[in-house]
Design a protein around this motif. Structure first.
Motif, PDB file in Angstrom:
ATOM      1  N   UNK A 143       0.851  -1.189   0.000  1.00  0.00           N
ATOM      2  CA  UNK A 143       0.000   0.000   0.000  1.00  0.00           C
ATOM      3  C   UNK A 143       0.887   1.239   0.000  1.00  0.00           C
ATOM      4  N   UNK A 144       0.630   2.159  -0.908  1.00  0.00           N
ATOM      5  CA  UNK A 144       1.433   3.384  -0.984  1.00  0.00           C
ATOM      6  C   UNK A 144       0.972   4.441  -0.012  1.00  0.00           C
ATOM      7  N   UNK A 145       0.729   4.060   1.228  1.00  0.00           N
ATOM      8  CA  UNK A 145       0.245   4.975   2.260  1.00  0.00           C
ATOM      9  C   UNK A 145       0.970   4.710   3.563  1.00  0.00           C
ATOM     10  N   UNK A 146       1.041   5.703   4.450  1.00  0.00           N
ATOM     11  CA  UNK A 146       1.664   5.479   5.762  1.00  0.00           C
ATOM     12  C   UNK A 146       0.837   4.517   6.608  1.00  0.00           C
ATOM     13  N   UNK A 147       1.404   4.146   7.745  1.00  0.00           N
ATOM     14  CA  UNK A 147       0.783   3.110   8.584  1.00  0.00           C
ATOM     15  C   UNK A 147      -0.637   3.473   9.011  1.00  0.00           C
ATOM     16  N   UNK A 148      -0.867   4.714   9.464  1.00  0.00           N
ATOM     17  CA  UNK A 148      -2.183   5.074   9.989  1.00  0.00           C
ATOM     18  C   UNK A 148      -3.291   4.823   8.968  1.00  0.00           C
ATOM     19  N   UNK A 149      -3.089   5.277   7.739  1.00  0.00           N
ATOM     20  CA  UNK A 149      -4.105   5.083   6.705  1.00  0.00           C
ATOM     21  C   UNK A 149      -4.202   3.618   6.283  1.00  0.00           C
ATOM     22  N   UNK A 150      -3.068   2.943   6.203  1.00  0.00           N
ATOM     23  CA  UNK A 150      -3.082   1.531   5.808  1.00  0.00           C
ATOM     24  C   UNK A 150      -3.786   0.673   6.850  1.00  0.00           C
ATOM     25  N   UNK A 151      -3.559   0.954   8.120  1.00  0.00           N
ATOM     26  CA  UNK A 151      -4.220   0.210   9.199  1.00  0.00           C
ATOM     27  C   UNK A 151      -5.728   0.359   9.108  1.00  0.00           C
ATOM     28  N   UNK A 152      -6.180   1.548   8.894  1.00  0.00           N
ATOM     29  CA  UNK A 152      -7.623   1.798   8.753  1.00  0.00           C
ATOM     30  C   UNK A 152      -8.178   1.142   7.494  1.00  0.00           C
ATOM     31  N   UNK A 153      -7.444   1.223   6.415  1.00  0.00           N
ATOM     32  CA  UNK A 153      -7.903   0.652   5.147  1.00  0.00           C
ATOM     33  C   UNK A 153      -8.011  -0.866   5.208  1.00  0.00           C
ATOM     34  N   UNK A 154      -7.050  -1.503   5.851  1.00  0.00           N
ATOM     35  CA  UNK A 154      -7.096  -2.961   6.011  1.00  0.00           C
ATOM     36  C   UNK A 154      -8.253  -3.361   6.928  1.00  0.00           C
ATOM     37  N   UNK A 155      -8.498  -2.584   7.978  1.00  0.00           N
ATOM     38  CA  UNK A 155      -9.628  -2.888   8.861  1.00  0.00           C
ATOM     39  C   UNK A 155     -10.956  -2.841   8.122  1.00  0.00           C
ATOM     40  N   UNK A 156     -11.117  -1.871   7.216  1.00  0.00           N
ATOM     41  CA  UNK A 156     -12.334  -1.790   6.400  1.00  0.00           C
ATOM     42  C   UNK A 156     -12.457  -2.996   5.481  1.00  0.00           C
ATOM     43  N   UNK A 157     -11.335  -3.435   4.901  1.00  0.00           N
ATOM     44  CA  UNK A 157     -11.361  -4.601   4.008  1.00  0.00           C
ATOM     45  C   UNK A 157     -11.744  -5.866   4.774  1.00  0.00           C
ATOM     46  N   UNK A 158     -11.217  -6.037   5.969  1.00  0.00           N
ATOM     47  CA  UNK A 158     -11.583  -7.194   6.789  1.00  0.00           C
ATOM     48  C   UNK A 158     -13.076  -7.189   7.102  1.00  0.00           C
ATOM     49  N   UNK A 159     -13.597  -6.025   7.410  1.00  0.00           N
ATOM     50  CA  UNK A 159     -15.012  -5.901   7.733  1.00  0.00           C
ATOM     51  C   UNK A 159     -15.880  -6.233   6.515  1.00  0.00           C
ATOM     52  N   UNK A 160     -15.485  -5.733   5.349  1.00  0.00           N
ATOM     53  CA  UNK A 160     -16.272  -5.977   4.147  1.00  0.00           C
ATOM     54  C   UNK A 160     -16.196  -7.450   3.724  1.00  0.00           C
ATOM     55  N   UNK A 161     -15.041  -8.086   3.933  1.00  0.00           N
ATOM     56  CA  UNK A 161     -14.882  -9.496   3.587  1.00  0.00           C
ATOM     57  C   UNK A 161     -15.511 -10.421   4.619  1.00  0.00           C
ATOM     58  N   UNK A 162     -16.024  -9.838   5.705  1.00  0.00           N
ATOM     59  CA  UNK A 162     -16.684 -10.601   6.775  1.00  0.00           C
ATOM     60  C   UNK A 162     -15.728 -11.613   7.421  1.00  0.00           C
ATOM     61  N   UNK A 163     -14.454 -11.203   7.527  1.00  0.00           N
ATOM     62  CA  UNK A 163     -13.490 -12.019   8.248  1.00  0.00           C
ATOM     63  C   UNK A 163     -13.539 -11.625   9.722  1.00  0.00           C
ATOM     64  N   UNK A 164     -13.643 -12.605  10.578  1.00  0.00           N
ATOM     65  CA  UNK A 164     -13.806 -12.344  12.010  1.00  0.00           C
ATOM     66  C   UNK A 164     -12.451 -12.039  12.635  1.00  0.00           C
ATOM     67  N   UNK A 165     -12.336 -10.886  13.281  1.00  0.00           N
ATOM     68  CA  UNK A 165     -11.121 -10.522  14.013  1.00  0.00           C
ATOM     69  C   UNK A 165     -11.393 -10.722  15.503  1.00  0.00           C
ATOM     70  N   UNK A 166     -10.623 -11.591  16.109  1.00  0.00           N
ATOM     71  CA  UNK A 166     -10.824 -11.891  17.526  1.00  0.00           C
ATOM     72  C   UNK A 166     -10.103 -10.908  18.438  1.00  0.00           C
ATOM     73  N   UNK A 167      -9.097 -10.244  17.919  1.00  0.00           N
ATOM     74  CA  UNK A 167      -8.345  -9.282  18.723  1.00  0.00           C
ATOM     75  C   UNK A 167      -7.505  -8.420  17.770  1.00  0.00           C
ATOM     76  N   UNK A 168      -6.863  -7.412  18.313  1.00  0.00           N
ATOM     77  CA  UNK A 168      -5.971  -6.568  17.518  1.00  0.00           C
ATOM     78  C   UNK A 168      -4.976  -5.895  18.449  1.00  0.00           C
ATOM     79  N   UNK A 169      -3.821  -5.559  17.889  1.00  0.00           N
ATOM     80  CA  UNK A 169      -2.773  -4.850  18.625  1.00  0.00           C
ATOM     81  C   UNK A 169      -2.215  -3.790  17.674  1.00  0.00           C
ATOM     82  N   UNK A 170      -2.737  -2.576  17.806  1.00  0.00           N
ATOM     83  CA  UNK A 170      -2.353  -1.536  16.867  1.00  0.00           C
ATOM     84  C   UNK A 170      -0.897  -1.130  17.029  1.00  0.00           C
ATOM     85  N   UNK A 171      -0.372  -1.211  18.267  1.00  0.00           N
ATOM     86  CA  UNK A 171       1.032  -0.824  18.494  1.00  0.00           C
ATOM     87  C   UNK A 171       1.989  -1.725  17.714  1.00  0.00           C
ATOM     88  N   UNK A 172       1.586  -2.983  17.464  1.00  0.00           N
ATOM     89  CA  UNK A 172       2.402  -3.906  16.682  1.00  0.00           C
ATOM     90  C   UNK A 172       1.871  -4.079  15.266  1.00  0.00           C
TER      91      UNK A 172
END
Length: 213
Positions: A107-136
């Motif tokens: 992704x040609x974007x910094x971490x903050x935007x990429x993290x948000x963009x990937x989270x939206x993709x996971x939500x749209x793909x209906x993949x279940x996220x059991x936890x997250x660690x944004x610092x890592x």
């Protein structure tokens, strides 16, 4: 009789004297007058010429004050097409990479935007996220149960910033890649731009901690 005659005589004399006082010749005020030179306006007090930008232009570059001629010239001028609208800023495209069977997303974007963009993709793909660690930069994605319906360890979707922007990878609990991690990367890649709406997009539900059903 003598007294009344004396009074009348005195009154007549007074009237004659009064007429002599008021009966005077008019005085000629113009007698002996000398005609003066007309006044001259100093050079520094002359009115300046009207500013050119307020002058209505006429034909052949002449100045005119005719509104009808000015309106006629305006009507003869061709219509100018409006300027084209500036296209809205688009989101940088994602690139699917394959390095000897190990797939990742660039992704040609910094971490903050990429993290948000990937989270939206996971939500749209209906993949279940059991936890997250944004610092890592890790989303923990629930794995599908095995044939005996036993729960399998979560996969780790990792977002890391690099010189080109950010890279997204998926590994298993042992930090290895296999066919399932490659499949998850492809699913995330296919859903990246479906939820991207710029800064006004809704927050991804994938950012919230969700437990498998």
């Amino acid at each position: 009789m003598k007294l009344s005659n004396i009074v009348l005589g005195f009154a007549a004399a007074s009237l004659l004297a009064g007429c002599g006082i008021f009966d005077r010749k008019p005085v000629d005020l113009n007698a002996g007058a000398v005609q003066a030179k007309p006044l001259e306006v100093p050079p520094d007090l002359t009115a300046p010429e009207t500013e050119q930008r307020y002058t209505i232009p006429g034909t052949d570059g002449e100045k005119v004050a005719s509104y009808s001629e000015y309106s006629k010239r305006k009507a003869e001028q061709p219509c100018v097409a409006p300027a084209a609208a500036i296209p809205a800023t688009t989101t940088p495209s994602a690139k699917l990479q394959d390095n000897k069977g190990i797939k990742s997303i660039l992704l040609g974007e910094p971490f903050d935007r990429s993290w948000r963009r990937v989270g939206l993709a996971l939500d749209h793909a209906k993949l279940v996220t059991t936890d997250k660690d944004r610092s890592k930069g890790i989303y923990f994605v629930a794995a599908a149960p095995d044939k005996d319906k036993k729960k399998q360890p979560d996969y780790q979707l990792i977002v890391r910033e690099n010189s080109a922007g950010s890279e997204v990878t998926v590994v298993d609990q042992n930090g290895k890649s296999d066919t399932e991690t490659a499949r998850l990367i492809e699913v995330v890649y296919q859903n990246l731009d479906k939820n991207t709406r710029g800064d006004g997009a809704r927050a991804p539900r994938g950012d919230a901690v969700r437990r498998p059903r």
